[in-house]
Write a protein that holds these residues in place. Structure first.
Motif, mmCIF file in Angstrom:
data_model
loop_
_atom_site.group_PDB
_atom_site.id
_atom_site.type_symbol
_atom_site.label_atom_id
_atom_site.label_comp_id
_atom_site.label_asym_id
_atom_site.label_seq_id
_atom_site.Cartn_x
_atom_site.Cartn_y
_atom_site.Cartn_z
ATOM 1 N N GLU A 134 -52.759 -13.751 9.385
ATOM 2 C CA GLU A 134 -52.631 -13.828 10.847
ATOM 3 C C GLU A 134 -52.853 -12.403 11.311
ATOM 4 O O GLU A 134 -52.032 -11.520 11.040
ATOM 5 C CB GLU A 134 -51.242 -14.323 11.260
ATOM 6 N N ILE A 156 -45.727 -19.098 11.182
ATOM 7 C CA ILE A 156 -46.128 -18.581 9.883
ATOM 8 C C ILE A 156 -44.885 -17.961 9.250
ATOM 9 O O ILE A 156 -43.964 -17.521 9.949
ATOM 10 C CB ILE A 156 -47.276 -17.557 9.974
ATOM 11 N N ARG A 206 -47.191 -18.349 15.532
ATOM 12 C CA ARG A 206 -48.624 -18.061 15.397
ATOM 13 C C ARG A 206 -49.194 -17.800 16.787
ATOM 14 O O ARG A 206 -48.985 -18.560 17.714
ATOM 15 C CB ARG A 206 -49.342 -19.232 14.738
#
Length: 166
Positions: free
Chosen positions: A88, A125, A151
């Motif tokens: 990410e 996440i 996220r």
């Protein structure tokens, strides 16, 4: 007519250049050596180990020149939170000023993120690591201890981002 077409092409090229320049990671300051001998560590902030506050939190990162020569940094580092190797990428705030680091000197930057308890239905996440790429290309990895993160990679106004080095 040709003048209008040339003006339109110039505006389009400028817009494209602006879009590309905001997506490119910061580089070493021109004429300055990159900081390739550094230690990177967590150094405070509002985040608590384990996380789950459902608020925007900050984690301060310290960058220490562990080399024998001065070096310089300019801009925000790239930070990727990884879960089972899946990244990410956090947004980089624009700006910053040249930071010169003598041997043993330190600089800092802030990782801002949306902590998540997992009970709000957000896509989350569970980072294991924060992979930091400093301006100039030096890569360091920190163990993520701040819990789950909402996220935000596709958000139009992400709540997860990195400040320039200061």
């Amino acid at each position: 007519m040709q003048r209008i077409r040339n003006t339109a092409l110039g505006v389009a090229a400028g817009t494209l250049l602006a879009a590309v320049s905001t997506a490119v990671p910061a580089t070493a300051a021109p004429g300055s050596p990159a900081c390739d001998h550094v230690a990177v560590s967590w150094a405070g902030g509002s985040a608590e180990p384990g996380g789950g506050s459902d608020r925007q939190e900050t984690a301060l990162v310290r960058v220490k020149n562990s080399g024998n020569h001065a070096c310089s940094l300019l801009g925000a580092p790239s930070v990727m939170l990884t879960t089972n190797g899946v990244p990410e990428t956090l947004s980089q705030q624009p700006g910053g000023h040249l930071v010169d680091l003598a041997p043993g000197a330190t600089a800092k930057f802030t990782v801002t993120f949306l902590s998540d308890s997992g009970k709000n239905g957000n896509e989350i996440i569970r980072p294991e690591q924060a992979v930091v790429t400093l301006p100039g290309g030096t890569v360091k990895t920190l163990t993520w201890t701040w819990g789950d993160v909402t996220r935000q990679e596709a958000a139009s106004r992400p709540g997860n981002f990195v400040s320039p080095i200061s």
